[in-house]
Design a protein around this motif. Structure first.
Motif, mmCIF file in Angstrom:
data_model
loop_
_atom_site.group_PDB
_atom_site.id
_atom_site.type_symbol
_atom_site.label_atom_id
_atom_site.label_comp_id
_atom_site.label_asym_id
_atom_site.label_seq_id
_atom_site.Cartn_x
_atom_site.Cartn_y
_atom_site.Cartn_z
ATOM 1 N N GLY A 194 -3.218 -2.444 -13.139
ATOM 2 C CA GLY A 194 -4.491 -2.557 -12.447
ATOM 3 C C GLY A 194 -5.631 -1.967 -13.244
ATOM 4 O O GLY A 194 -5.506 -0.888 -13.826
ATOM 5 N N THR A 195 -6.743 -2.693 -13.257
ATOM 6 C CA THR A 195 -7.934 -2.256 -13.975
ATOM 7 C C THR A 195 -9.138 -2.348 -13.064
ATOM 8 O O THR A 195 -9.400 -3.402 -12.477
ATOM 9 C CB THR A 195 -8.175 -3.125 -15.221
ATOM 10 O OG1 THR A 195 -7.088 -2.955 -16.136
ATOM 11 C CG2 THR A 195 -9.478 -2.741 -15.915
ATOM 12 N N SER A 196 -9.878 -1.259 -12.945
ATOM 13 C CA SER A 196 -11.112 -1.232 -12.162
ATOM 14 C C SER A 196 -10.841 -1.744 -10.748
ATOM 15 O O SER A 196 -9.988 -1.184 -10.049
ATOM 16 C CB SER A 196 -12.193 -2.043 -12.883
ATOM 17 O OG SER A 196 -13.476 -1.760 -12.374
ATOM 18 N N ALA A 197 -11.524 -2.793 -10.286
ATOM 19 C CA ALA A 197 -11.253 -3.326 -8.954
ATOM 20 C C ALA A 197 -9.795 -3.712 -8.798
ATOM 21 O O ALA A 197 -9.226 -3.621 -7.705
ATOM 22 C CB ALA A 197 -12.147 -4.533 -8.682
ATOM 23 N N GLY A 198 -9.167 -4.135 -9.890
ATOM 24 C CA GLY A 198 -7.751 -4.469 -9.861
ATOM 25 C C GLY A 198 -6.872 -3.252 -9.668
ATOM 26 O O GLY A 198 -5.761 -3.355 -9.129
ATOM 27 N N SER A 199 -7.350 -2.081 -10.088
ATOM 28 C CA SER A 199 -6.561 -0.867 -9.851
ATOM 29 C C SER A 199 -6.537 -0.536 -8.363
ATOM 30 O O SER A 199 -5.530 -0.083 -7.829
ATOM 31 C CB SER A 199 -7.129 0.311 -10.653
ATOM 32 O OG SER A 199 -8.332 0.806 -10.090
ATOM 33 N N THR A 200 -7.668 -0.775 -7.680
ATOM 34 C CA THR A 200 -7.691 -0.566 -6.236
ATOM 35 C C THR A 200 -6.727 -1.515 -5.546
ATOM 36 O O THR A 200 -5.936 -1.109 -4.681
ATOM 37 C CB THR A 200 -9.111 -0.782 -5.685
ATOM 38 O OG1 THR A 200 -10.030 0.078 -6.373
ATOM 39 C CG2 THR A 200 -9.171 -0.477 -4.199
ATOM 40 N N ALA A 201 -6.772 -2.792 -5.924
ATOM 41 C CA ALA A 201 -5.856 -3.771 -5.337
ATOM 42 C C ALA A 201 -4.411 -3.407 -5.619
ATOM 43 O O ALA A 201 -3.541 -3.526 -4.748
ATOM 44 C CB ALA A 201 -6.167 -5.172 -5.860
ATOM 45 N N ALA A 202 -4.125 -2.955 -6.845
ATOM 46 C CA ALA A 202 -2.761 -2.589 -7.214
ATOM 47 C C ALA A 202 -2.250 -1.435 -6.363
ATOM 48 O O ALA A 202 -1.084 -1.409 -5.955
ATOM 49 C CB ALA A 202 -2.705 -2.223 -8.695
ATOM 50 N N ALA A 203 -3.116 -0.459 -6.095
ATOM 51 C CA ALA A 203 -2.720 0.667 -5.252
ATOM 52 C C ALA A 203 -2.628 0.239 -3.791
ATOM 53 O O ALA A 203 -1.760 0.724 -3.052
ATOM 54 C CB ALA A 203 -3.723 1.809 -5.402
ATOM 55 N N GLN A 204 -3.501 -0.663 -3.364
ATOM 56 C CA GLN A 204 -3.461 -1.123 -1.974
ATOM 57 C C GLN A 204 -2.170 -1.872 -1.656
ATOM 58 O O GLN A 204 -1.561 -1.658 -0.613
ATOM 59 C CB GLN A 204 -4.684 -2.001 -1.687
ATOM 60 C CG GLN A 204 -5.991 -1.216 -1.604
ATOM 61 C CD GLN A 204 -7.207 -2.112 -1.538
ATOM 62 O OE1 GLN A 204 -7.272 -3.148 -2.191
ATOM 63 N NE2 GLN A 204 -8.186 -1.717 -0.735
ATOM 64 N N ILE A 205 -1.737 -2.759 -2.547
ATOM 65 C CA ILE A 205 -0.526 -3.534 -2.270
ATOM 66 C C ILE A 205 0.725 -2.677 -2.381
ATOM 67 O O ILE A 205 1.803 -3.098 -1.943
ATOM 68 C CB ILE A 205 -0.409 -4.771 -3.181
ATOM 69 C CG1 ILE A 205 -0.320 -4.359 -4.660
ATOM 70 C CG2 ILE A 205 -1.561 -5.727 -2.944
ATOM 71 C CD1 ILE A 205 -0.078 -5.538 -5.606
ATOM 72 N N ALA A 206 0.591 -1.484 -2.951
ATOM 73 C CA ALA A 206 1.729 -0.568 -2.991
ATOM 74 C C ALA A 206 1.941 0.107 -1.645
ATOM 75 O O ALA A 206 2.999 0.682 -1.403
ATOM 76 C CB ALA A 206 1.529 0.491 -4.075
ATOM 77 N N GLY A 207 0.918 0.015 -0.750
ATOM 78 C CA GLY A 207 1.045 0.683 0.531
ATOM 79 C C GLY A 207 0.890 -0.208 1.740
ATOM 80 O O GLY A 207 1.004 0.253 2.872
ATOM 81 N N ALA A 208 0.609 -1.500 1.511
ATOM 82 C CA ALA A 208 0.426 -2.439 2.619
ATOM 83 C C ALA A 208 0.722 -3.846 2.132
ATOM 84 O O ALA A 208 0.616 -4.138 0.938
ATOM 85 C CB ALA A 208 -1.005 -2.351 3.170
ATOM 86 N N VAL A 209 1.100 -4.725 3.070
ATOM 87 C CA VAL A 209 1.390 -6.110 2.689
ATOM 88 C C VAL A 209 0.078 -6.859 2.497
ATOM 89 O O VAL A 209 -0.930 -6.571 3.167
ATOM 90 C CB VAL A 209 2.265 -6.816 3.744
ATOM 91 C CG1 VAL A 209 3.614 -6.145 3.832
ATOM 92 C CG2 VAL A 209 1.582 -6.823 5.098
ATOM 93 N N PRO A 210 0.030 -7.834 1.586
ATOM 94 C CA PRO A 210 -1.218 -8.544 1.287
ATOM 95 C C PRO A 210 -1.866 -9.188 2.502
ATOM 96 O O PRO A 210 -3.098 -9.215 2.608
ATOM 97 C CB PRO A 210 -0.779 -9.591 0.256
ATOM 98 C CG PRO A 210 0.409 -8.995 -0.409
ATOM 99 C CD PRO A 210 1.112 -8.241 0.675
#
Length: 305
Positions: free
Chosen positions: A56-72
């Motif tokens: 994950g990079t920048s906004a993608g890092s947020t998404a990467a961390a989000q999908i680690a804790g919740a389903v898409p």
């Protein structure tokens, strides 16, 4: 606390069967589009969030961390619930000092890019600018609170998650993982710090997109690499610096990886670039991504497996 990570991942998988999901930068709308694509794929029967490696990079890092804790699909529903005229949440540079318009930031960084000798020089100059901004107004604490509120789970996941940033003091790229000795919230906040230098311990970091906007090359050694790029693989950097996604894909394929890329459809491009921080566009960006995910799921299932 060790807050000086290595510049390259120390456990990149080498098995040809490994799968990597790469989530590139793209601002607030880019984050929503990424979530939409992942939810569209999942609802069509392809869950790529179970990849062996997520980068994950920048906004993608947020998404990467989000999908680690919740389903898409839950994340997607939350984006759609965003009030249409809700103001953007505070970010780097916010607080008592007025936030500078995106256009001003693009102009300042554009001058640095134009005058830099190479990518390393550019990163050093970007870091110096960010350190000056942090000295005038350090938004580290407030930015950390904002990022923490966006993450469903603030613990590092068990799978390999790589979060990129750049050391503002040296200009050297940094890659955080669960072994870096820092909190996941801090890693994500550093990767998204485009307006000032984010502090972790005695070090400060800037946006991971200054390494490369997608950083797909960190998936070297994986047999299958899926790259989601909200900016459509484009770069503001001179092509001779090799920071564009096409160069990253070429490197991966030369190493034996199979690579697929997903870009926003032409009809959605206006929501990115200069409009990437327009919070009101998040629901539309998420819907655009969701539609693409549903359409692409069948073809990508054959690639992924």
């Amino acid at each position: 606390m060790n807050s000086t990570p290595s510049s390259t991942p120390h456990a990149t998988p080498t098995a040809a069967s490994g799968r990597a999901l790469v989530l590139g930068g793209g601002g607030s709308t880019g984050n929503a589009w990424l979530i939409g694509v992942l939810a569209g794929l999942a609802d069509a029967g392809l869950d790529v969030t179970v990849a062996d490696v997520v980068i994950g990079t920048s906004a993608g890092s947020t998404a990467a961390a989000q999908i680690a804790g919740a389903v898409p699909t839950d994340l997607y529903a939350a984006v759609l619930d965003t009030p249409p005229h809700r103001a953007a949440p505070p970010g780097p540079g916010s607080g008592p000092a007025p936030a500078r318009p995106v256009s001003d930031q693009l102009e300042r960084t554009g001058r640095i890019i134009a005058s830099a000798e190479d990518a390393a020089d550019m990163r050093r100059r970007m870091g110096a600018l960010a350190l000056d901004l942090a000295a005038a107004h350090d938004a580290t604490g407030r930015w950390r609170e904002t990022v923490a509120a966006r993450l469903p789970n603030r613990d590092w996941p068990h799978h390999k998650l790589l979060i990129t940033a750049v050391d503002a003091h040296t200009g050297k790229p940094a890659v955080f993982d669960r072994n870096s000795g820092i909190d996941l919230v801090d890693a994500v906040a550093a990767s998204c710090a485009s307006g000032f230098a984010y502090g972790i311990g005695d070090r400060r970091y800037i946006d991971g997109g200054y390494r490369r906007n997608e950083n797909a090359d960190l998936a070297a050694g994986c047999g299958h690499v899926l790259v989601l790029s909200p900016f459509g693989g484009r770069t503001r950097m001179p092509l001779e610096w090799g920071m564009q996604l096409a160069a990253q894909v070429e490197e991966l394929r030369e190493g034996g990886s199979r690579v697929e890329t997903i870009f926003p459809d032409g009809g959605a491009e206006h929501m990115f670039g200069a409009n990437a921080m327009d919070f009101s566009l998040r629901p539309a960006a998420a819907r655009a991504g969701y539609g693409q995910g549903g359409v692409l799921a069948h073809r990508l299932t054959k690639f992924w497996y």
